[in-house]
Enzyme design. Sequence first.
Site, PDB file in Angstrom:
ATOM      1  CG  ASP A  67      -0.301  -0.517   2.483  1.00 10.58           C
ATOM      2  OD1 ASP A  67       0.945  -0.457   2.587  1.00 10.58           O
ATOM      3  OD2 ASP A  67      -1.018  -0.981   3.382  1.00 10.58           O
ATOM      4  CG  ASN A 136      -8.901  -1.202  12.004  1.00 10.43           C
ATOM      5  OD1 ASN A 136      -7.964  -1.913  11.633  1.00 10.43           O
ATOM      6  ND2 ASN A 136      -9.282  -0.131  11.343  1.00 10.43           N
ATOM      7  CG  HIS A 138      -5.898  -2.072   8.878  1.00  7.07           C
ATOM      8  ND1 HIS A 138      -5.954  -0.731   9.175  1.00  7.07           N
ATOM      9  CD2 HIS A 138      -4.593  -2.401   9.039  1.00  7.07           C
ATOM     10  CE1 HIS A 138      -4.760  -0.280   9.482  1.00  7.07           C
ATOM     11  NE2 HIS A 138      -3.913  -1.271   9.419  1.00  7.07           N
ATOM     12  CD  GLU A 143      -8.738   1.098   7.735  1.00  4.68           C
ATOM     13  OE1 GLU A 143      -8.566   0.164   8.539  1.00  4.68           O
ATOM     14  OE2 GLU A 143      -8.224   2.221   7.897  1.00  4.68           O
TER      15      GLU A 143
HETATM   16  C1  F6R Z   1       1.381  -1.187   6.154  1.00  3.47           C
HETATM   17  C2  F6R Z   1       0.151  -1.945   6.279  1.00  3.47           C
HETATM   18  C3  F6R Z   1      -0.658  -1.909   7.525  1.00  3.47           C
HETATM   19  C4  F6R Z   1       0.172  -2.168   8.772  1.00  3.47           C
HETATM   20  C5  F6R Z   1      -0.706  -2.128  10.012  1.00  3.47           C
HETATM   21  C6  F6R Z   1       0.104  -2.320  11.275  1.00  3.47           C
HETATM   22  O1  F6R Z   1       1.975  -1.391   4.899  1.00  3.47           O
HETATM   23  O2  F6R Z   1      -0.219  -2.591   5.349  1.00  3.47           O
HETATM   24  O3  F6R Z   1      -1.676  -2.878   7.429  1.00  3.47           O
HETATM   25  O4  F6R Z   1       0.790  -3.421   8.662  1.00  3.47           O
HETATM   26  O5  F6R Z   1      -1.361  -0.890  10.074  1.00  3.47           O
HETATM   27  O6  F6R Z   1       0.968  -1.232  11.436  1.00  3.47           O
HETATM   28  P1  F6R Z   1       2.089  -1.248  12.570  1.00  3.47           P
HETATM   29  O7  F6R Z   1       3.020  -2.356  12.230  1.00  3.47           O
HETATM   30  O8  F6R Z   1       2.742   0.102  12.453  1.00  3.47           O
HETATM   31  O9  F6R Z   1       1.386  -1.461  13.871  1.00  3.47           O
END
Ligand code: F6R
Length: 242
Positions: A67, A136, A138, A143
């Site tokens: 992403d 959450n 995701h 989401e």
């Molecule tokens: C980032 C991504 C997100 C993160 C998730 C956890 O490329 O795809 O899904 O993996 O938000 O983020 P952290 O590791 O910062 O808690």
Amino acid sequence: MNIFTFNKEDDFVQTGANLIVSLLQSNPRAVLGLATGSSPLGIYARLADMYKRGLVSFAKSSVFNLDEYVGLANDHPQSYSTFMKEHLFNHIDIDPKRTFIPNASAHDLEAECQAYDQLLEQNGPVDLQLLGIGSNGHIGFNEPNDHLIGGTQVVDLQEETIQANARFFTSLDEVPKLAVTMGVGSIMKARQIVLIARGVEKAEAIKNAFQGPITTQCPASFLQCHSNVVVLLDHEAGSLLT
Ligand code: F6R
């Protein structure tokens, strides 16, 4: 589904790095799907270290990132493109021409999403997809919602995600509200998925994802339908699993 809970940070990091290194040792042309965020930082540092010690080469591999934020130039300090260079690509021997990330500053984002899906089709399937998880539930930036998407799309980030990402920006207003993300359908095409999570703030999402119902309200729960998932957790992230 193999779920491993680690008491020591070093074991968590080394296990994640070893999964990637052993894949590259057996298949130097492997296609990696990578994530940004805090969770993979230790693994990326360990991969860079193992590369320096001559234990692994990325020279023939390809990387597809999950992403990118909409509205940040590719070279913005908080773009995911910059993140990947700073934390991994600048420290290993990967060919920059084989690193792919959605270009979320493209003029025509719809065309960009289609082009990314085509690239994935041409180069895929992803051999190993590394995933973090949002508190959450995701994965990528898919989401919780009434429906999920298959391929790459522009999505609205939820308030909870915007708040969580604010730690990397000087103010909440600067945090992008939109992102381009690979869809759950594309993620599920990977041959192997390695989901990593650390910290008590991920405990409920982990419980819902792997011991709850499969629901679009917890996108990570769809991983229960995948035949080759490895989950690496620290003690806190795994604390609600029974
Ligand atoms: C980032 C991504 C997100 C993160 C998730 C956890 O490329 O795809 O899904 O993996 O938000 O983020 P952290 O590791 O910062 O808690």
